[in-house]
Scaffold this active site. Structure first.
Site, PDB file in Angstrom:
ATOM      1  N   SER A  26     -13.623  11.563  84.241  1.00  0.00           N
ATOM      2  CA  SER A  26     -14.630  12.578  82.914  1.00  0.00           C
ATOM      3  C   SER A  26     -13.886  13.261  82.153  1.00  0.00           C
ATOM      4  O   SER A  26     -14.690  14.120  80.907  1.00  0.00           O
ATOM      5  CB  SER A  26     -15.837  12.790  84.007  1.00  0.00           C
ATOM      6  OG  SER A  26     -15.893  14.029  84.100  1.00  0.00           O
ATOM      7  N   LYS A  69     -14.971  20.160  84.491  1.00  0.00           N
ATOM      8  CA  LYS A  69     -16.074  19.818  83.287  1.00  0.00           C
ATOM      9  C   LYS A  69     -15.849  21.594  82.440  1.00  0.00           C
ATOM     10  O   LYS A  69     -15.179  22.132  82.499  1.00  0.00           O
ATOM     11  CB  LYS A  69     -17.714  20.291  83.182  1.00  0.00           C
ATOM     12  CG  LYS A  69     -18.029  19.538  84.361  1.00  0.00           C
ATOM     13  CD  LYS A  69     -18.041  17.342  83.921  1.00  0.00           C
ATOM     14  CE  LYS A  69     -18.954  16.898  84.790  1.00  0.00           C
ATOM     15  NZ  LYS A  69     -18.089  14.922  84.433  1.00  0.00           N
TER      16      LYS A  69
END
Length: 149
Positions: A26, A69
């Site tokens: 991700s 993230k």
């Protein structure tokens, strides 16, 4: 006395710096599966979290999982989510997204996350050696998605 002071400083540093391995794609191309990262916690303690910082946080969906993230918005921000929605980030929350938009389960799916779920800020990639170095903390795309106050 000098030895005690040095031991105290080393103790603080060892408590505030950690390494971790990235799982998943991700955050590609910034990090790949297996990249080792250096995480610091002082910035969170001092309230110095900013848009564009890369953070490690506890998953809001699977309690035992940790995620890497990028912070796109902080408490009080109005921003455009990747899916085009206009969202307001609640106080004491952050909006996080993976750099790999096509393969990231992030705030676009589960909403803003409490700041208390953050474990630290990623300051460097330490593995693989040919990619080792500081992590860019400012990401122009993050700033561009926030509506100025």
């Amino acid at each position: 006395a000098a030895a005690a002071a040095t031991a105290a400083v080393l103790g603080i540093v060892s408590q505030e710096l950690r390494t971790a391995k990235v799982a998943g794609s991700s955050m590609a191309p910034t990090f790949q599966t297996g990249s080792s990262i250096l995480i610091e916690r002082v910035s969170l303690f001092l309230g110095r979290l900013a848009r564009g910082d890369v953070v490690v946080l506890r998953s809001p969906e699977v309690d035992r999982d940790w995620l890497t993230k990028r912070v796109v918005g902080v408490g009080g921000d109005w921003l455009y989510a990747r899916d085009g929605r206009l969202v307001r980030v609640p106080t004491e929350h952050v909006w996080v997204e993976g750099d790999n938009a096509s393969n990231s389960n992030d705030s676009t799916h589960y909403g803003a996350v409490p700041r208390g779920t953050l474990a630290g800020t990623v300051v460097a990639k330490v593995w693989p050696p040919e990619e080792a170095g500081p992590v860019a903390t400012r990401h122009a795309a993050c700033e561009a998605r926030v509506i100025p106050a």
